[in-house]
Design an enzyme around this catalytic site. Sequence first.
Site, PDB file in Angstrom:
ATOM      1  N   LYS A  90      40.653  48.092  36.445  1.00 20.75           N
ATOM      2  CA  LYS A  90      41.674  49.016  35.931  1.00 20.75           C
ATOM      3  C   LYS A  90      41.396  50.393  36.512  1.00 20.75           C
ATOM      4  O   LYS A  90      40.250  50.730  36.835  1.00 20.75           O
ATOM      5  CB  LYS A  90      41.633  49.082  34.402  1.00 20.75           C
ATOM      6  CG  LYS A  90      42.957  49.492  33.768  1.00 20.75           C
ATOM      7  CD  LYS A  90      43.983  48.373  33.826  1.00 20.75           C
ATOM      8  CE  LYS A  90      45.286  48.768  33.143  1.00 20.75           C
ATOM      9  NZ  LYS A  90      46.237  47.657  33.110  1.00 20.75           N
ATOM     10  N   ASP A 136      51.173  50.529  35.772  1.00 22.64           N
ATOM     11  CA  ASP A 136      50.883  50.531  34.343  1.00 22.64           C
ATOM     12  C   ASP A 136      51.669  51.713  33.781  1.00 22.64           C
ATOM     13  O   ASP A 136      52.626  52.185  34.410  1.00 22.64           O
ATOM     14  CB  ASP A 136      49.371  50.671  34.092  1.00 22.64           C
ATOM     15  CG  ASP A 136      48.956  50.332  32.658  1.00 22.64           C
ATOM     16  OD1 ASP A 136      48.733  49.149  32.386  1.00 22.64           O
ATOM     17  OD2 ASP A 136      48.871  51.244  31.818  1.00 22.64           O
TER      18      ASP A 136
END
Length: 455
Positions: A113, A153
Amino acid sequence: MVLPSEPEFEQAYNELLLTLENSTLFEKKPHLKRALPVVSIPERVIQFRVVWQDDAGNLQVNRGFRVQFNSALGPYKGGLRFHPTVNLSILKFLGYEQIFKNALTGLAMGGGKGGADFDPKGKSDNEIRKFCDAFMRELSRHIGPNTDVPAGDIGVGGREIGYLFGAYRRYRNAFEGVLTGKGITWGGSLIRPEATGYGLIYYVEQMIGYAIPGDTFAGKTVAISGSGNVAQFAALKVIELGGKVVSLSDSKGVFVLTSSESDGFTPEEISEIASIKLQHKELAILDAKFKPGKFRYIEGARPWTHVGGVDIALPCATQNEVSSEEAAALVAAGCKFVAEGSNMGSTMEAIDVFESERIKSPGGTWYAPGKAANCGGVAVSGLEMAQNSARVAWTREEVDSKLKDIMATCFQNCVNTAIEYSSEKTDSLPSLVKGANIAGFVKVAEAMLDQGDFY
């Protein structure tokens, strides 16, 4: 050694630890216990400054991150988040969850991430392009199609992916599948924007059919939080399957259907919400545009205590958006299925409420965690990677069919694993929390053992 507090990551770690310890996994496979402390530390954390110039000519500096958590199953895979709240704890929590979520898809993807504490809201296209270029100038050194493949995201949509991909291509002099969520004409996949929302509904379809054989979404009342891509496409798929959507929200408030006799949200109303979201505006401005009396807008609220009797609840906004009190309210309102479109959408206390209700009776509330229920998004990202590698483009129907199969397989894997490693003596529905956590952990841990990551 005293480490800095990382509450979001610690919550994710403790949830996994509790699940594993309250199962028979370490009795049946004691050698895998050694994997837990290893898998819980990232292989690599990259932190860097991002220097860019705004439209007024002022120098701006942000913090950029990439947490490359685990590559035992494939290249690091996980989104980039641009939001002022981004910090290492949040990215470690998201990357940690991503390891096991990606494992549940059955595709060759590790977990990671990244992002930056940059806020795209209020910025011009030129400023966002400049920031993406500066961000990728450093990130491009650490990623690649066989190393690390980021995606979008929060705060990173199609526009930002385009700017990031263009910057990577220029800095590396290479056109390759290094990002997913790309435009269709330059390597993207059909169904990618819809994938998390559609996948969530396909997973819940499996839950409904397992709990009540032959039953479907038709006639079901569904409460949804959020109003981004996940919530929008989940709502549209619910409507397509004959269900009624009674709520949608943003960080400032929620729209709730005023009467159970009324029709729920329509595709046209969801299209209006999508338009507002693209402009980075708040949902409240639609209060005057929607049909008078159909919805009420509740400022500063989430839907769970305001929707009345619902069959299904789908948290699709952000982490920890369902508290124990809200979980109890959903149970009291007769909610039978809860599945997370968001990552770690329920607090641990809320999960305890759902799980205790599940154990009480075969007809109790059945909860599915985000790492299983919302893995459809990263699954189609994996399918995009496969298409890029083969230099092919599949049809919408092909991708949708593969997504549906992945979600069905993921659900069955969670059920079978929960049954195999359960220590419960009950006739209740199997714990999808245990099933998802254990199935993801076992797959990653066994791959790490085979590759000599621990002994």
